[in-house]
Structure formats: C-alpha cells, structure tokens
Scaffold this motif. Structure first.
Motif, PDB file in Angstrom:
ATOM      1  N   ASP A  41      -1.435  -9.263   0.031  1.00 39.51           N
ATOM      2  CA  ASP A  41      -2.225  -8.123   0.502  1.00 39.51           C
ATOM      3  C   ASP A  41      -1.393  -7.190   1.373  1.00 39.51           C
ATOM      4  OD1 ASP A  41      -4.488  -9.094  -0.790  1.00 39.51           O
ATOM      5  OD2 ASP A  41      -5.382  -9.939   1.028  1.00 39.51           O
ATOM      6  N   VAL A  42      -0.644  -7.776   2.311  1.00 37.44           N
ATOM      7  CA  VAL A  42       0.181  -6.973   3.215  1.00 37.44           C
ATOM      8  C   VAL A  42       1.270  -6.234   2.435  1.00 37.44           C
ATOM      9  CG1 VAL A  42       1.839  -7.070   5.124  1.00 37.44           C
ATOM     10  CG2 VAL A  42      -0.294  -8.385   5.239  1.00 37.44           C
TER      11      VAL A  42
ATOM     12  N   CYS B 183      -0.184  -3.321   0.554  1.00 36.92           N
ATOM     13  CA  CYS B 183      -0.462  -2.193   1.448  1.00 36.92           C
ATOM     14  C   CYS B 183       0.823  -1.437   1.788  1.00 36.92           C
ATOM     15  CB  CYS B 183      -1.133  -2.683   2.726  1.00 36.92           C
ATOM     16  SG  CYS B 183      -2.814  -3.260   2.496  1.00 36.92           S
TER      17      CYS B 183
ATOM     18  N   LEU C 157       2.307   2.807   0.911  1.00 37.66           N
ATOM     19  CA  LEU C 157       2.437   3.755   2.013  1.00 37.66           C
ATOM     20  C   LEU C 157       3.366   4.900   1.624  1.00 37.66           C
ATOM     21  CD1 LEU C 157       2.893   1.522   5.181  1.00 37.66           C
ATOM     22  CD2 LEU C 157       0.981   3.044   4.674  1.00 37.66           C
TER      23      LEU C 157
END
Length: 74
Positions: free
Chosen positions: A28-29, A32, A36
């Motif tokens: 998940d991290v 993300c 960006l």
C-alpha cells in the motif's frame, strides 16, 4: 508484527499472518509513493530523512535489545 515480536498486548495472529499483513501494508505504501507527482516527492531528500531515522531506530532497538536495522547510508 511488533505486537507479535514483543508479545505485548498479544495478538491471536500467527507469525505468518503478521508477515502477510505487513507485506500488504508495504505494498500500500509503495503504491502511494509510486503515484506521487515529482513535485511532491524528492528521493534525495527522502533518503536523507531515512538515514537519520535509521540511526534513531538502531539506537532505540539496541536499547530495547531487539535487533539492529541495516544501515541506509548511500
């Protein structure tokens, strides 16, 4: 995972379950981060912060006699 390793506020999950959950959180991290825009993410600046955090984590983990984290020196 931390609760499992420290046996504080014990979790009913197995070690394998904790590893699987941790892998999902890491995914998940990373997802993300991957979306960006460049204007919001400076890898060099993040690397400096990570190096400082690794030092602090090693000090804390050493004090708690848990383990040492591999260095993030570039």
């Amino acid at each position: 995972m931390a609760r499992k390793l420290r046996n504080e506020n014990p979790t009913p999950k197995t070690h394998a379950d904790c590893v699987s959950n941790l892998q999902e959180e890491i995914a998940d991290v990373e997802l993300c981060i991957s979306i960006l825009p460049a204007a919001l993410y400076d890898p060099a600046e993040v690397g400096k912060t990570m190096t400082a955090k690794h030092r602090r984590w090693n000090e804390r983990l050493h004090d708690e006699k848990l383990w040492e984290v591999d260095s993030h020196e570039d």
